[in-house]
Scaffold this active site. Sequence first.
Site, PDB file in Angstrom:
ATOM      1  N   GLU B  73       0.837  -1.195   0.000  1.00  0.00           N
ATOM      2  CA  GLU B  73       0.000   0.000   0.000  1.00  0.00           C
ATOM      3  C   GLU B  73       0.877   1.253   0.000  1.00  0.00           C
ATOM      4  O   GLU B  73       0.673   2.185  -0.778  1.00  0.00           O
ATOM      5  CB  GLU B  73      -0.898  -0.007   1.238  1.00  0.00           C
ATOM      6  N   ASP B 130      -5.419  -3.886  -2.045  1.00  0.00           N
ATOM      7  CA  ASP B 130      -5.395  -2.435  -2.259  1.00  0.00           C
ATOM      8  C   ASP B 130      -4.005  -1.970  -2.684  1.00  0.00           C
ATOM      9  O   ASP B 130      -3.868  -1.104  -3.551  1.00  0.00           O
ATOM     10  CB  ASP B 130      -5.900  -1.674  -1.027  1.00  0.00           C
TER      11      ASP B 130
END
Lengths: 708, 364
Positions: B73, B130
């Site tokens: 991330e 993500d």
Amino acid sequence: MPLARGAIAIAVVGLGFAAFAQQFGDGNAQAPNPAAPAPASSSPGSPPAGSTPQVDESALRYFASQGDTRRVDAEIARLRALYPNWTPPGDLSQLSAGPVVPKDPLLDQLWNLYTEGRLAEMRAAIAERQGSDPQWKPPQDLLTALETAESRRRLINASDSEQWRTVLSVATDAPSLLTCANVDILWRVAEAFAKTDQPGRTKDVYTYLLTNCTDPAERLGTLQKALELLPEEQVTDLLRFERAGTDDFGAVRDELARRRVERASADSKQTATAEDLAVVARLAENESGAGNALLLGWYNYHHDNPAKALDWFKTALDRNGGPKAAEGYAMSLRALNRLTEAEAFAYEWRDKSADTMKAYLNIATALLSQDPPPRLDPPVVTRIVPVVTQQRHADGAQALGWYSYNTGQIPTARQWFRTALGWNADDEASAYGLALATQRLRDRAGFNAIVSRWRGRSQRIADLAAGRNPGRAAAVPQPIVPPPPETAPEAVVRSVEQVSVGASRAAPVVSRAAPAVVYETVSRPSAPVQVRTGARRNCAVTRSPGNLSADAALSLGWCLMEINRPLEAVAAFDQALRNGGARTREEAAYGKTLAYLRKDLTSHAAIAAAAAPQTTERRVELQATILAQRAVAAYRDGRYVEAILSLDERGRIVAEQNDLMLIKGWSYLKLGRYRDAEQIFRAVQRTGFSEEANVGLNAVQDALRPPR
Amino acid sequence: MMSLLHASFRRLRFASAFLVLAAAMQPLHGATIEQLRMTGTVSSSDWEAYRSRFVEDNGRVVDNANGNISHSEGQGYGLLLAYAAGDRRTFEKIWTFTLTEFLIRDDGLSVWKWDPSARPRVSDPNNATDGDILIAYALAKAGVLWNEPRYTAAAQKLAKAIGKNAFLRTGGSTLLLPASSGFGEDDRTDGPVINLSYWIFEAFPTLAALAPEYDWAGVARSGLSLLRQATSGRTNLPADWISVRNRLQTQPAEGFPPEFGYNSLRIPLYLLRAGMTNVEWLRTLNQRWSANNEGVAVVNVLTGAVRERLTDQGYVALSAVLSCALDGTPVPQALKEFKPQLYYPSTLYLLSMSLIGEKYPQCL
């Protein structure tokens, strides 16, 4: 330049190592790029060519072309540290003597970053330059060096995280990595092939390495990697690349021999050659660890040579071989029929591992089952019993049954056979023992119950019922022959009695000085009263609970408890436990525990208490009673430390009880801990038990009085 | 286990909030996703403050509130912000580190965690979806802007790997799994488990262009629909980790606190960045987050109890961008000067201010 070799190496990963290896086998000198130094000859014993190829000399060449002797020297030092066999190329002076290329400070900086392994910053500097000068391109050798270094890093990371497909795809895209300068990378690629089920290609990589790379340590390392990843015949096949004079693959051959012996060590059908055994013996002699001694121990154990096995296990034990060595040593003694020794030795190690426990039970069972029944020292039997009980070892219980039976303790024998059946309901031999014992005790109802339970499952029990007992001696399974009880040596009988689950005997007096203890502080449950009254009328007539429903068996159990026939009640509660629902099982386990407690069968009670979950209140109550009985029994047997421990444990769950406090005091006294004893007796005295406490206090005074 | 570990780092962060406002949820209508330009929306001084604090010379983005670990991330945010700041130099650095240290999985996804104190540095080879999306998205944008085929090729490879490994087709919709292992139907008794803050809507059209064989529009739809379901409870707040085993009644996943926490508070930012201002829930949240109400906080979604109020500039920026987008509220003075301290809120700050700079300059 690694490129030429790299171009070939694409085939390695992309198309298949076999084709590559073939092509490579005699094609070293034909590397298409003349700039590439010829790889070292693969003929055995010949020294490496002037410079080992494949070392990345791009930065060195750049610094030389700039005439930067300081950096050239630094780079040579760096490469020498990395590749001890490497010698600098001889054409560096030519490079520096050539036309001086206009100096580009950025290139200097980039090569510096490269030699320091700062790849991200190299990329950043290149991007920045391209941002301000879109026409600018980094030199191809710099770019290749950078990409190769990135690939190396990524491949190593993927390999460390066992992402084998990534390893292979990076190698495919960066074939210039696959050279003798990067043996570690080759090993990782080989491992990736093995981990993706392509052992043939693993072997191809090793073959390539052994054909072309010269460093003896790396070559031996390659064989050791092969041992981890390849089938042994393929490793054996690779041994042919050993180069006389420089290579020594002896350690690999030793390991192969060791593995063959290891495979045969647990399998009596496989034999190892004398040569292999000699190799392992040499290894064992030259090491300080226990590994190979253990191996030879087991090999000999499984190949009918327990005496030799014993010697090796002894060696292993002396080298801290631990429970494995102890297990082997004990089992070898057993195989030598030195059972008494084996039992004593195994007892010491029983708690060290599951296997030593198994060995101990096996040996104890064998010891008890000897024919004719041996004279065993009382402490031996004493210590076998709790282990068998705690481990719920059905064979051990059966052996205790036969031992009791053979030494004339029929009620005890019956008890052990029952116990054995409780732990293994299909144990026909124990059922037969139980039938014999029950018959001897003239318990016709009990006998009939056994016969009916085993109908169709045991011919000899049926024969017994039909009066076709061919005679006790022949009927008892080997190796037990039950002698007539009269011939049992008295000492042995006593020894068993001491440890006996001794059925109908009254609890012995604890000690002349210590008070008798009331165990049965446990109150009977109030719940099943109704049921009990219903069953009371007819439970005095002995009958087998075997065919009763769980609830009826439970009622019968309570009824039998009321008329004080606890052992029969146990059988009834057992039936309820076998077939009842959770609630019934709880009641039955509770009842069974009470029954055993009433008969002073503490260890049985402990087992019964665990047969079904109990409410906390009951659990505490049962546990406290069990611990009290245990303490009394321990005291009676002279195990004073254990008595104190049990009482301490009890003290943690329920309030202290004066009579038990006195036992604790006497235990301390017996252990010579007079001050502790005195403290206890004084505490009891303060609560009003003055008479008994005073006896104890006097005993303390006597003990402390200096001898005349 | 792995999944819990994987999800745990966000809970370590700083933080802190109030009242439950029951607002009626309107049905969501299919919102269209708008594209952001982004370039030039992070000032060089702000970026320099961020870069010098959180990006090492080797391209590693450091989460200084979590034992200085890095994660996919963070690498993705770093790439995206470097792109927005027009800093190709730093973009290259972060990408080089990401490629060599993170993009090592057999399936083409990124490992999620890199720990400088562990050996090997990658102690858990699972991914975090993500992170994968952020990296692919930033690469795709940069590939176009700087005309760099290396970026575009890597973006495409990653986009396809996400579609292949992280999309879960179930019951007629396409879900986004938080990781390729540990969250599926067979992995947990309450699986599948999802995390709504992993729906980075703005990236979907870009990635769909690179991997059109996967149903990115379906993922966007399921995200909106799950958000509506997850915010229909008493507190109108979604838990960070949601069990969707029962599609008719989603609930907080087992083993995670039932909290609207550090993960979920990004959801409004992602919706706004994708231009999905018509999502009704944003209005509900805007009220809750307004300065004279609860503010940004970690909240128990079952009880409404506030565990932690979040006062760092970065979290306040989340409420500021929401209020600006919905009501045209000017950005408070306290947010005008960037004071980075911790990686995560600092990242949220730059992403929020970048959006305001591009689409709502009138709030400045």
